[in-house]
Write an enzyme that holds these catalytic residues in place. Sequence first.
Site, PDB file in Angstrom:
ATOM      1  N   HIS A   1      47.509  46.611  53.711  1.00 16.33           N
ATOM      2  CA  HIS A   1      46.153  46.168  54.006  1.00 16.33           C
ATOM      3  C   HIS A   1      45.743  46.580  55.424  1.00 16.33           C
ATOM      4  O   HIS A   1      44.617  47.030  55.659  1.00 16.33           O
ATOM      5  CB  HIS A   1      46.049  44.640  53.902  1.00 16.33           C
ATOM      6  CG  HIS A   1      46.232  44.110  52.517  1.00 16.33           C
ATOM      7  ND1 HIS A   1      47.259  43.266  52.179  1.00 16.33           N
ATOM      8  CD2 HIS A   1      45.517  44.312  51.382  1.00 16.33           C
ATOM      9  CE1 HIS A   1      47.169  42.951  50.898  1.00 16.33           C
ATOM     10  NE2 HIS A   1      46.126  43.580  50.399  1.00 16.33           N
TER      11      HIS A   1
ATOM     12  N   HIS B   1      49.503  42.486  54.161  1.00 22.71           N
ATOM     13  CA  HIS B   1      50.731  43.177  54.528  1.00 22.71           C
ATOM     14  C   HIS B   1      50.337  44.488  55.210  1.00 22.71           C
ATOM     15  O   HIS B   1      49.148  44.763  55.429  1.00 22.71           O
ATOM     16  CB  HIS B   1      51.624  43.410  53.304  1.00 22.71           C
ATOM     17  CG  HIS B   1      50.921  44.050  52.143  1.00 22.71           C
ATOM     18  ND1 HIS B   1      50.448  45.355  52.163  1.00 22.71           N
ATOM     19  CD2 HIS B   1      50.596  43.561  50.907  1.00 22.71           C
ATOM     20  CE1 HIS B   1      49.891  45.647  51.006  1.00 22.71           C
ATOM     21  NE2 HIS B   1      49.952  44.586  50.227  1.00 22.71           N
TER      22      HIS B   1
ATOM     23  N   LYS C   1      46.947  52.246  45.607  1.00 22.59           N
ATOM     24  CA  LYS C   1      47.956  51.594  44.760  1.00 22.59           C
ATOM     25  C   LYS C   1      47.311  51.035  43.495  1.00 22.59           C
ATOM     26  O   LYS C   1      47.862  51.142  42.408  1.00 22.59           O
ATOM     27  CB  LYS C   1      48.673  50.473  45.515  1.00 22.59           C
ATOM     28  CG  LYS C   1      49.812  49.852  44.667  1.00 22.59           C
ATOM     29  CD  LYS C   1      50.539  48.767  45.418  1.00 22.59           C
ATOM     30  CE  LYS C   1      49.759  47.474  45.436  1.00 22.59           C
ATOM     31  NZ  LYS C   1      49.745  46.823  44.083  1.00 22.59           N
ATOM     32  N   ASP C   2      46.134  50.436  43.649  1.00 21.87           N
ATOM     33  CA  ASP C   2      45.370  49.977  42.488  1.00 21.87           C
ATOM     34  C   ASP C   2      44.474  51.139  42.047  1.00 21.87           C
ATOM     35  O   ASP C   2      43.256  51.098  42.205  1.00 21.87           O
ATOM     36  CB  ASP C   2      44.532  48.749  42.855  1.00 21.87           C
ATOM     37  CG  ASP C   2      45.396  47.550  43.169  1.00 21.87           C
ATOM     38  OD1 ASP C   2      46.134  47.106  42.270  1.00 21.87           O
ATOM     39  OD2 ASP C   2      45.358  47.062  44.310  1.00 21.87           O
TER      40      ASP C   2
ATOM     41  N   GLY D   1      43.687  38.501  50.443  1.00 21.74           N
ATOM     42  CA  GLY D   1      44.560  37.811  51.375  1.00 21.74           C
ATOM     43  C   GLY D   1      46.018  38.186  51.202  1.00 21.74           C
ATOM     44  O   GLY D   1      46.355  39.181  50.572  1.00 21.74           O
TER      45      GLY D   1
END
Length: 230
Positions: A8, A5, A119-120, A2
Amino acid sequence: MGALHAGHLHLVNLAQKTADSVIVSIFINPTQFNNANDLTHYPRTEQQDCDELEQKQVDIIYMPTVEDIYPKGAKTTIHIEGFDDLEGAHRPDHFNGVATVVHRLFEQVQPDYAVFGEKDWQQLQLIKTLVIQYDLPVQIIAGETMREKDGLAMSSRNVRLSAKDREIAPVIYYTLQQVKQGLTIEKAKENLLNAGIDSIDYLVHKPKENRLLIAAYLGDVRLIDNIGIF
């Protein structure tokens, strides 16, 4: 989890270009938080998230409860070997929670494809390994890291930064770029601390993956980022 941004929504775009139908899951997974304060303060914007996803015309928004993901009495935890450094070292049991919830979501949704952001980075590698080890019939698609105009990697946690810390935060990406150009790791850490970064969990080069990865704190907000070195 959730607090959507533009990063996502970029993943949603990738999914829509890949598949005939797109399901977006929103679930703040309690088992991947090793810090109770982080879980308590994680931003929750469910109605706004749903509005944005409806505008993107996704086919299904799946918002399971904790009981849906972890039925009463469920005790199975998935551990993937080889991820005990970096995030694994600084956030004990974090990756167990990630692997377990992703496996559970894959069981429930049975997707042909699943899109995750770069990013992860370490999490992305974990999920790719999960799919291989459990022979799951899903293809993992990676979405590039989306950034603000000043270079800061988009993150749901960015909204928790104070105005002062938000001004400092882009130094993380700027410093990664400097290391890519030849600045030493030790000098980079020194520069970050001098620029106002409160502490650094790690700043490392993973040569096998041609990747620079960082995790650092501004106040009580923990930010991660990475870039490729080619």
